[in-house]
Design a protein around this motif. Structure first.
Motif, PDB file in Angstrom:
ATOM      1  N   ALA A   6      -1.818  10.290  -0.741  1.00 55.27           N
ATOM      2  CA  ALA A   6      -0.341  11.356  -2.384  1.00 55.27           C
ATOM      3  C   ALA A   6       0.534  11.760  -1.470  1.00 55.27           C
ATOM      4  N   ASP A   7       0.494  12.408  -0.315  1.00 54.18           N
ATOM      5  CA  ASP A   7       1.297  13.617   0.389  1.00 54.18           C
ATOM      6  C   ASP A   7       2.459  12.390   1.242  1.00 54.18           C
ATOM      7  N   ALA A   8       1.798  11.626   1.588  1.00 52.70           N
ATOM      8  CA  ALA A   8       2.841  10.675   2.286  1.00 52.70           C
ATOM      9  C   ALA A   8       3.674   9.504   1.466  1.00 52.70           C
ATOM     10  N   VAL A   9       2.735   9.272  -0.158  1.00 49.46           N
ATOM     11  CA  VAL A   9       4.101   8.851  -0.855  1.00 49.46           C
ATOM     12  C   VAL A   9       4.795   9.781  -1.828  1.00 49.46           C
ATOM     13  N   ARG A  10       4.555  11.392  -2.245  1.00 51.87           N
ATOM     14  CA  ARG A  10       5.226  12.557  -2.783  1.00 51.87           C
ATOM     15  C   ARG A  10       6.551  12.547  -1.581  1.00 51.87           C
ATOM     16  N   ALA A  11       5.796  12.090  -0.008  1.00 54.33           N
ATOM     17  CA  ALA A  11       7.637  12.406   0.812  1.00 54.33           C
ATOM     18  C   ALA A  11       8.339  11.185   0.677  1.00 54.33           C
ATOM     19  N   ARG A  12       7.671  10.464   0.751  1.00 52.90           N
ATOM     20  CA  ARG A  12       8.470   9.016   0.609  1.00 52.90           C
ATOM     21  C   ARG A  12       9.570   9.613  -0.114  1.00 52.90           C
ATOM     22  N   ARG A  13       9.343   9.612  -1.948  1.00 52.60           N
ATOM     23  CA  ARG A  13       9.694  10.173  -2.789  1.00 52.60           C
ATOM     24  C   ARG A  13      10.532  11.732  -2.589  1.00 52.60           C
TER      25      ARG A  13
END
Length: 237
Positions: A6-13
């Motif tokens: 989830a952290d990686a997804v938020r960072a990518r967004r």
């Protein structure tokens, strides 16, 4: 325990939104960059024209013509390189990589004006100054000297006249060649200015269309990835 996915997804967004924020319209920046490319090419050409103009004396018309053509070719090549850098640089500022634009070859060489003809002897003799240097000494001697003095004086006067005619003729030829060279350089400079102005306007229109299309594609790519990474409602909620 932290959810690394989830952290990686938020960072990518967050990264994608930052990239999308760079995709602003490029028309004004691109036109300014292309105008600077034109100005730079013209400034270099003007400096080279000034160098040739300072050294016009003693150079035949063929050498002046060759120098003018070389400056014109260099100006178009320099502008083309700057224009490519301006277009690709404007895209890079927005995170868009552009291919090398289509080649923009220089225009065909324009014919030179007719080379000035050499001054004719009668034109030089029409100048009263050429006669005066030879005739005045004879006029002064004619009333007081006999044939023994006048004949050698006449021969000397002829030699003086020949030397004066040669000198005056060479001066007239140099003046005509310099005037011709100055006019040629001015015409070539004006032609470069007009051609680069035309090409800059045409390149700005075509490059803006290419860049805006690339920006639209990049926005679509980012939006598609953001849609895939968007939070989803739990099933059955």
């Amino acid at each position: 325990m932290p959810d690394r996915y989830a952290d990686a997804v938020r960072a990518r967004r967050h990264e994608l939104r930052a990239l999308r924020a760079l995709l602003v319209p490029a028309r004004t920046d691109l036109r300014d960059a292309l105008a600077a490319a034109r100005t730079g090419a013209l400034t270099e050409a003007a400096a080279r024209f000034a160098e040739v103009r300072r050294d016009l004396d003693g150079h035949p018309p063929a050498a002046v013509s060759a120098a003018a053509r070389a400056i014109e070719a260099a100006a178009h090549a320099g502008w083309a390189d700057r224009a490519v850098a301006a277009e690709r640089g404007t895209g890079a500022d927005r995170g868009v990589a552009l291919p090398v634009p289509p080649d923009d070859p220089p225009p065909p060489a324009a014919p030179d004006p007719p080379v000035p003809r050499r001054a004719r002897v009668v034109e030089v003799l029409a100048d009263a100054g050429a006669w005066r240097l030879a005739v005045l000494p004879l006029a002064a001697l004619s009333g007081v000297a006999g044939p023994a003095v006048l004949l050698p004086a006449l021969g000397g006067a002829v030699l003086v006249l020949v030397a004066v005619v040669r000198s005056r003729r060479a001066a007239v030829d140099r003046a005509r060649a310099r005037r011709w060279g100055t006019d040629l350089l001015a015409v070539t400079h004006a032609r470069i200015d007009a051609e680069l102005t035309r090409r800059t306007a045409a390149r700005a229109s075509a490059a803006t269309a290419r860049l805006e299309a690339a920006l639209d594609r990049r926005r679509a790519e980012i939006d598609a990835e953001l849609a895939l990474l968007a939070p989803r409602e739990p099933a059955g909620a």
